[in-house]
Design an enzyme around this catalytic site. Structure first.
Site, PDB file in Angstrom:
ATOM      1  N   LYS A  81       0.827  -1.202   0.000  1.00 21.70           N
ATOM      2  CA  LYS A  81       0.000   0.000   0.000  1.00 21.70           C
ATOM      3  C   LYS A  81       0.863   1.253   0.000  1.00 21.70           C
ATOM      4  O   LYS A  81       0.545   2.239  -0.667  1.00 21.70           O
ATOM      5  CB  LYS A  81      -0.917   0.011   1.225  1.00 21.70           C
ATOM      6  CG  LYS A  81      -2.126  -0.892   1.117  1.00 21.70           C
ATOM      7  CD  LYS A  81      -3.086  -0.652   2.263  1.00 21.70           C
ATOM      8  CE  LYS A  81      -4.317  -1.526   2.152  1.00 21.70           C
ATOM      9  NZ  LYS A  81      -5.288  -1.258   3.239  1.00 21.70           N
ATOM     10  N   ASP A 126      -9.139   1.670   3.797  1.00 21.01           N
ATOM     11  CA  ASP A 126      -9.521   0.299   4.080  1.00 21.01           C
ATOM     12  C   ASP A 126     -10.132  -0.225   2.799  1.00 21.01           C
ATOM     13  O   ASP A 126     -10.967   0.442   2.176  1.00 21.01           O
ATOM     14  CB  ASP A 126     -10.507   0.205   5.241  1.00 21.01           C
ATOM     15  CG  ASP A 126     -10.576  -1.217   5.787  1.00 21.01           C
ATOM     16  OD1 ASP A 126      -9.511  -1.747   6.158  1.00 21.01           O
ATOM     17  OD2 ASP A 126     -11.666  -1.800   5.838  1.00 21.01           O
TER      18      ASP A 126
END
Length: 211
Positions: A12, A66
């Protein structure tokens, strides 16, 4: 504008840094991991929990996301449990033979064996916390399907088994630039940044340090 990334996930961090730096945003990586109990029932709730936890620790604008894989024929799983799907009792636990990502992939493929409906989509919700009582959300989705065998070495997570709608390659077979254009996270970030461009006071938020 300096933005702290509320994650220790190297995949990420690479992806978010790649997308944010060309837009003039300086990315700050956290010096230490913060254990965040993701007890939310939605991607939005969990993004908020992560953003708030990291903001309280470092006190600079913080970006959290998320995201996960949603498969209708598996009752919406892995969903918010995407990163730890292998460990859930639902569907049976999957042993970690190499990596957790691989265990997650193996479980999804096992549960989809013999199913004709392999539709799926990635969903991401990003939360930018500027102050404790000032935060923004944006979301993005990427429709596609689950292939029968993992393919590709780019990306991370479920990318090797997810084939985006209109593509013949999996997400893990796309170049980083190709992925950014169609990915759920890329779409969410672009929505967020478009809103920020319209709010000059946010863009001019003072630069901060980690001290």
């Amino acid at each position: 504008m300096d933005i702290l990334l509320a994650t220790q996930n190297r995949g990420k961090i690479r992806e978010l840094t790649r997308m944010l730096k060309p837009l003039g945003i300086s990315v700050v990586e956290p010096e230490e991991d913060i254990k965040v109990e993701e007890y939310g029932n939605s991607f939005m709730e969990n993004a908020y929990l992560k953003a708030m936890a990291y903001y309280k620790k470092y006190c600079i604008p913080t970006l959290a996301d998320d995201s996960g894989l949603v498969i209708p024929s598996l009752d919406g799983y892995p969903g918010v449990f995407s990163s730890r799907f292998y460990a859930l009792d639902w569907g049976g636990k999957e042993p970690v033979k190499t990596t957790k990502d691989q265990a997650n992939i193996s479980k999804v493929l096992r549960l989809l064996e013999g199913r004709s409906d392999r539709r799926a989509h990635f969903k991401a919700v990003v939360c930018l916390m500027i102050e404790e009582d000032l935060y923004l959300f944006a979301e993005g989705t990427c429709q596609g399907e689950i292939v029968e065998t993992p393919r590709g070495s780019e990306g991370f997570g479920y990318d090797p088994i997810f084939k985006p709608l209109g593509q013949e390659r999996t997400m893990a077979e796309l170049s980083p630039e190709e992925k950014d254009l169609i990915s759920h996270r890329g779409k969410a970030l672009r929505k967020l940044l478009e809103f920020l461009k319209e709010c000059k006071s946010f863009i001019s938020y003072p630069r901060a340090s980690m001290s």
